[in-house]
Design an enzyme around this catalytic site. Structure first.
Site, short mmCIF file in Angstrom:
data_model
loop_
_atom_site.label_atom_id
_atom_site.label_comp_id
_atom_site.label_asym_id
_atom_site.label_seq_id
_atom_site.Cartn_x
_atom_site.Cartn_y
_atom_site.Cartn_z
N ASP A 23 0.87 -1.17 0.00
CA ASP A 23 0.00 0.00 0.00
C ASP A 23 0.91 1.23 0.00
OD1 ASP A 23 -2.14 1.78 0.36
OD2 ASP A 23 -1.94 1.68 2.53
N GLU A 38 -3.47 10.99 -0.60
CA GLU A 38 -4.82 10.41 -0.63
C GLU A 38 -5.60 10.65 0.65
OE1 GLU A 38 -6.36 6.11 -1.89
OE2 GLU A 38 -5.32 6.09 0.02
#
Length: 504
Positions: free
Chosen positions: A281, A314
């Site tokens: 990730d 993000e």
């Protein structure tokens, strides 16, 4: 070379280099070449076969080395992120893509203090996003441990028999939102709330800023259990953050072939958290997307143009994806037929999730029309690989939420992160029940050793296949058929008109 012989200029050399690069991509052609075949599966199958795990892994190695030589991180405000962006841009430009890297600004969260002290026990809390901060120096009070049940700290009755006035409430995660837990703790009289994880990993989370009553932070399971053992001790919690406007960049590129008014867009987050290299990730999705772009090439045989994006920042309120969409007019947004996203697609204890486009989980909420069709496209491909996918109640903080809010059909893939795999899921997919899908999610151990490359290969193939299909036709999503189908329809109308004219 004689003095009379013209010397090649740099632009000529560059054009030659680009021509060689384009010739090396398996699906590329010239813009004037014939369109893609009307069968969406043809291009998708070819693209999925061309995208290999070995090449994706090479991109992951690059991202790991970039992090290792830049303080162990690729966070959006760091040199590690800029060099990650440069790597992606360099590979794309060498293949002949026209690349843009626009600036965007976002409110970066800067940590000013993060300590919990209870006698000899120390912990490093993670302040919940949008939680109020403590005063400088922190807040001190007795530590009270809320009893653990199915919904710990979710209702005021959980504090029955506990004097929480002026206390630091210690609560296990689960059963309700972080917002609810801190609201109930505040109602009981607590001055701060510490929520410890119910799975391995850090206690990331957030609260509703409009309902933030007391400073609230997350802890690991181990930290929570250690503090539980010293409940009653005078405890000091010092958690403070501030926002700082920060400038960074994102990357966008698009094929030179295909309709520009019916673009298939796909993207992935490129930056990591400040304390990790972020290889699963976010590296796996970014690396897979890069390899798909390289194999598709800058001028492929497609009916619809394909736009690729790599985002930054993000997990904040002003994401690069949101900044990008706000830079477009409504007409320019209409040119985007759909958005395909992926996140953490190489988890070691993986699940096979597709974004819930039809709200069959009952918890996602209304989705733009076409999202259900995208979900089924992924489901069908994975079923063909004998993999039964589940709908994912995905995190609305991710980049794709910006596209959902713009009513753009959205779908994607996810292999799981901090949540635990259930026994039923372990039976279906293998792996270990009762353990997180990714035990290193957003931790320092999210490195090259934290990737299941077989899982990554399957998910990359799924993304390539679905992308190739929609580059051929988006008819099931928005009614726009492949070019050949439109040509056949026009020919049929013309033939009918001619026939009718002759009858008269």
């Amino acid at each position: 070379m004689s003095p009379s012989t013209p010397r090649p200029n740099r632009n000529w050399r560059r054009r030659c280099a680009v021509a060689v690069a384009i010739a090396g991509t398996v699906l590329a052609t010239t813009p004037a070449a014939h369109a893609a075949p009307a069968d969406p599966a043809a291009l998708g199958t070819k693209l999925a076969k061309a995208v290999t795990a070995d090449n994706i892994n090479r991109h992951l190695i690059a991202l790991q080395r970039i992090a290792d030589t830049n303080g162990g991180t690729r966070a959006a405000h760091t040199p590690g992120y800029q060099k990650s962006l440069d790597y992606v841009a360099g590979r794309l430009r060498a293949a002949g893509f026209d690349v843009s890297t626009p600036e965007f600004t976002y409110n970066r969260i800067v940590v000013d203090a993060a300590t919990v002290t209870a006698g000899s026990v120390r912990a490093v809390p993670l302040q919940m996003t949008d939680s109020v901060s403590t005063p400088v120096g922190g807040l001190t009070g007795p530590l009270v441990a809320v009893p653990v049940d199915a919904n710990p700290g979710c209702q005021i009755e959980d504090y029955a028999g506990i004097n929480a006035t002026g206390a630091i409430a210690l609560i296990k995660r689960g059963g309700c939102s972080f917002t609810q837990k801190q609201l109930v703790a505040a109602q009981a009289g607590a001055v701060a709330a510490l929520v410890y994880n119910h799975v391995e990993g850090p206690g990331y989370g957030g609260v509703d800023p409009a309902q933030s009553k007391i400073p609230t932070a997350g802890l690991t399971t181990a930290e929570g259990l250690a503090l539980t053992a010293v409940a009653g001790t005078q405890t000091t919690v010092d958690i403070r953050t501030h926002r700082e406007m920060t400038t960074s960049r994102y990357l966008v590129t698009q094929t030179r072939t295909g309709r520009t008014d019916n673009v298939v867009m796909t993207g992935a987050q490129l930056d990591s958290i400040p304390t990790s290299a972020g290889i699963n990730d976010t590296g796996t999705s970014s690396a897979a997307l890069l390899e798909i772009a390289l194999k598709l090439g800058p001028a492929p045989r497609v009916n619809n143009a394909v736009r690729f994006a790599w985002w930054g920042a993000e997990d904040v309120d002003k994401t690069a994806a949101g900044f990008y969409l706000k830079s477009l007019t409504f007409e320019q947004q209409l040119d985007i037929a759909m958005y395909l996203n992926s996140n953490s697609i190489g988890s070691r204890n993986a699940g096979y999730f597709v974004y819930d486009g039809d709200n069959s989980t009952g918890s996602v909420g209304p989705m733009p029309y076409g999202s259900a069709q995208i979900e089924q496209a992924f489901v069908r491909y994975l079923a063909g690989r004998e993999i039964q996918a589940d709908g994912s109640n995905f995190d609305r903080q991710w980049d794709h939420s910006q596209f959902i809010m713009a009513a753009i059909p959205t779908g994607g893939l996810y292999a799981g992160s901090y949540r635990q795999k259930t026994p039923a899921q372990a039976t279906k997919w293998g792996g270990t029940a009762g353990v997180s899908f990714d035990r290193c999610h957003q931790q320092a151990c999210d490195n090259l050793g934290n990737v299941d490359r077989a899982v990554l290969d399957r998910n990359a193939d799924a993304l390539a296949f679905v992308l190739g299909g929609y580059a051929t036709s988006t008819e099931d999503v928005n009614g726009v058929p492949a070019r050949e189908q439109r040509a056949q329809a026009r020919a049929a109308v013309a033939l009918k008109a001619t026939t009718l004219g002759g009858a008269e």
